[in-house]
Enzyme design. Structure first.
Site, PDB file in Angstrom:
ATOM      1  N   PRO A 134       0.776  -1.241   0.000  1.00 48.53           N
ATOM      2  CA  PRO A 134       0.000   0.000   0.000  1.00 48.53           C
ATOM      3  C   PRO A 134       0.812   1.298   0.000  1.00 48.53           C
ATOM      4  O   PRO A 134       0.778   2.078   0.945  1.00 48.53           O
ATOM      5  CB  PRO A 134      -0.842  -0.141   1.265  1.00 48.53           C
ATOM      6  N   CYS A 135       1.489   1.571  -1.092  1.00 52.53           N
ATOM      7  CA  CYS A 135       2.245   2.815  -1.208  1.00 52.53           C
ATOM      8  C   CYS A 135       1.320   4.029  -1.207  1.00 52.53           C
ATOM      9  O   CYS A 135       1.754   5.140  -0.899  1.00 52.53           O
ATOM     10  CB  CYS A 135       3.134   2.796  -2.440  1.00 52.53           C
TER      11      CYS A 135
END
Length: 168
Positions: A134-135
């Site tokens: 989850p950047c």
């Protein structure tokens, strides 16, 4: 080793999933990309083989994430990158669903010095596993939505989705 791929529709556009098949066990994900994502192939490479079945677990988990019934992923991963990038990418996995951290906080969580914050940002921007790692949960020091390789509008959509603000 063979690289296999499939595509799937999503609220972010048509996703391209690629994985490494070694003949034993499940396929390990190499990448998940959205249309127009910087530094990522828009189309499968010529040597990649289509294999919807091999990537079905990833498609199912992503579909469940997008429909709001999954908050984390349980898939074998095999992104390619330097040891530094691998360290930063692994730290992304610890950011809780629906929350955000700054690049500095992510670097600290990865055991990196504060002087590495720009390199941390570069590693986050090069994350090949969109949504899975989850950047999109990493924000600027002042909480602003800074760059996202798939576009800031998609980052906003993902964060709103995780906070329950997304309407389908």
């Amino acid at each position: 080793m063979t690289t296999v791929f499939t595509t799937m529709p999503s609220p972010l556009g048509q996703l391209l999933l690629a994985g490494r098949a070694d003949g034993d066990g499940p396929v390990a994900l190499l990448s998940v990309t959205a249309p127009g994502k910087r530094g990522a192939p828009a189309e499968p490479e010529p040597e990649w083989l289509p294999d919807t079945e091999a990537l079905a677990p990833a498609v199912r988990q992503l579909a469940a994430y997008f429909d709001g019934t999954r908050t984390e992923f349980d898939l074998p991963l095999a992104p390619e990158g330097s040891p530094f990038r691998q360290t930063v990418w692994a730290a992304l996995d610890d950011i809780p669903y629906g929350s955000t951290v700054t690049y500095g906080e992510l670097g600290a969580a990865a055991g990196l010095p504060p002087t590495a914050v720009r390199a941390v940002g570069g590693a986050v921007g090069a994350n090949p596993l969109l949504v899975i790692r989850p950047c999109h949960r990493v924000v600027g020091a002042n909480g602003t939505l800074t760059g996202f390789a798939a576009g800031v509008d998609r980052k906003r959509w993902l964060l709103d989705h995780e906070r329950g603000a997304t309407l389908f």
